[in-house]
Design a protein around this motif. Sequence first.
Motif, mmCIF file in Angstrom:
data_model
loop_
_atom_site.group_PDB
_atom_site.id
_atom_site.type_symbol
_atom_site.label_atom_id
_atom_site.label_comp_id
_atom_site.label_asym_id
_atom_site.label_seq_id
_atom_site.Cartn_x
_atom_site.Cartn_y
_atom_site.Cartn_z
ATOM 1 N N ASP A 1 0.845 -1.188 0.000
ATOM 2 C CA ASP A 1 0.000 0.000 0.000
ATOM 3 C C ASP A 1 0.887 1.246 0.000
ATOM 4 O OD1 ASP A 1 -1.829 2.059 0.555
ATOM 5 O OD2 ASP A 1 -2.988 0.836 1.956
ATOM 6 N N ILE A 2 0.626 2.169 -0.918
ATOM 7 C CA ILE A 2 1.473 3.373 -0.988
ATOM 8 C C ILE A 2 1.321 4.232 0.262
ATOM 9 C CG2 ILE A 2 1.517 3.387 -3.505
ATOM 10 C CD1 ILE A 2 -0.489 5.722 -3.414
ATOM 11 N N LYS A 3 0.249 4.042 1.000
ATOM 12 C CA LYS A 3 0.112 4.753 2.277
ATOM 13 C C LYS A 3 1.196 4.286 3.235
ATOM 14 C CE LYS A 3 -3.281 5.880 5.864
ATOM 15 N NZ LYS A 3 -4.688 5.660 6.335
ATOM 16 N N THR A 4 1.515 3.000 3.199
ATOM 17 C CA THR A 4 2.578 2.447 4.039
ATOM 18 C C THR A 4 3.945 2.948 3.572
ATOM 19 O OG1 THR A 4 1.256 0.446 4.431
ATOM 20 C CG2 THR A 4 3.636 0.305 4.858
ATOM 21 N N ILE A 5 4.126 3.018 2.255
ATOM 22 C CA ILE A 5 5.378 3.540 1.710
ATOM 23 C C ILE A 5 5.574 4.989 2.134
ATOM 24 C CG2 ILE A 5 6.565 4.162 -0.454
ATOM 25 C CD1 ILE A 5 5.122 1.739 -1.736
ATOM 26 N N GLY A 6 4.465 5.727 2.162
ATOM 27 C CA GLY A 6 4.499 7.162 2.440
ATOM 28 C C GLY A 6 4.257 7.917 1.151
ATOM 29 N N TYR A 7 3.212 8.761 1.131
ATOM 30 C CA TYR A 7 2.838 9.432 -0.108
ATOM 31 C C TYR A 7 3.964 10.299 -0.654
ATOM 32 C CZ TYR A 7 -1.922 8.002 1.121
ATOM 33 O OH TYR A 7 -3.041 7.274 1.444
ATOM 34 N N GLU A 8 4.637 11.024 0.223
ATOM 35 C CA GLU A 8 5.707 11.908 -0.240
ATOM 36 C C GLU A 8 6.854 11.102 -0.840
ATOM 37 O OE1 GLU A 8 8.789 15.345 1.454
ATOM 38 O OE2 GLU A 8 7.110 14.666 2.704
ATOM 39 N N LYS A 9 7.239 10.039 -0.176
ATOM 40 C CA LYS A 9 8.321 9.188 -0.681
ATOM 41 C C LYS A 9 7.919 8.561 -2.007
ATOM 42 C CE LYS A 9 11.319 5.277 0.484
ATOM 43 N NZ LYS A 9 11.196 4.711 -0.876
ATOM 44 N N PHE A 10 6.689 8.105 -2.109
ATOM 45 C CA PHE A 10 6.197 7.494 -3.337
ATOM 46 C C PHE A 10 6.272 8.483 -4.500
ATOM 47 C CE2 PHE A 10 2.463 6.679 -6.122
ATOM 48 C CZ PHE A 10 2.836 5.436 -6.626
ATOM 49 N N ARG A 11 5.801 9.713 -4.256
ATOM 50 C CA ARG A 11 5.837 10.728 -5.315
ATOM 51 C C ARG A 11 7.261 11.110 -5.684
ATOM 52 N NH1 ARG A 11 1.559 13.060 -2.125
ATOM 53 N NH2 ARG A 11 3.103 14.456 -1.179
ATOM 54 N N ARG A 12 8.143 11.125 -4.705
ATOM 55 C CA ARG A 12 9.522 11.575 -4.930
ATOM 56 C C ARG A 12 10.387 10.519 -5.619
ATOM 57 N NH1 ARG A 12 11.919 12.012 0.501
ATOM 58 N NH2 ARG A 12 12.397 9.819 0.119
ATOM 59 N N ASP A 13 10.201 9.248 -5.236
ATOM 60 C CA ASP A 13 11.159 8.217 -5.635
ATOM 61 C C ASP A 13 10.614 7.134 -6.561
ATOM 62 O OD1 ASP A 13 13.005 9.486 -3.978
ATOM 63 O OD2 ASP A 13 12.517 8.203 -2.261
#
Length: 224
Positions: free
Chosen positions: A70-82
């Motif tokens: 789940d991208i919520k677990t990844i972290g939205y900011e990290k997901f968008r950045r990386d």
Amino acid sequence: MTLLETQHINYYYQDGDQRRYILKDTSVSFEKGTFYAILGQSGSGKTTFLSMISALDTPQEGTVLLNGTDIKTIGYEKFRRDDISIIFQSYNLIPYLSAVENVMVPMSVTKNELPKDHKEVAYNLLDYIGITRDKAGRLVNRLSGGEQQRVAIARALATNVDIILADEPTGNLDEEMEQEIVDIFKELAHSHDKCVIVVTHSSEIAEQADEILKLRKGVLKPYE
């Protein structure tokens, strides 16, 4: 193998006692090495769907998964950045920077491993998508619309992500330039193993994709 996936996404507005669905029970998966087109009329919810899978917005119900997480677990900011890059119809370049400087901007913030010489990487990316070194040094507002869109594509490639998203990327271009941009997307998917997802109202663009999804009345399904 599935790279990006949505599971039972619902996105709606509450209108009194009624729910107006923009996206309804949307479950779809995307793989590397494939060029996808999401086809739909203006106002059909294409950009909303793009916002969901890019974590620019979140659904009321359902999940978005990257490699099963789940991208919520990844972290939205990290997901968008990386993990993803977005190409916008209006380019969204920084007008007081040159083309090569625009491409270098995301490289300065990503946590992805990149070569140390960011400027040389940026020049190489611009060269790859058809911007000469001379033009790369110009302010982007001195470039044509097609050239600016190429710079936006190079910027999207700068952080070495697997997922490239594009929102009506040829909407401001003439037919010849539109085809050149579509050809770049094809090559990114087929030669560089990227997952390329383009939302468009153009059936001509969609027909060149490997897979077409149609969004109508909030429902996203394979185009027939």
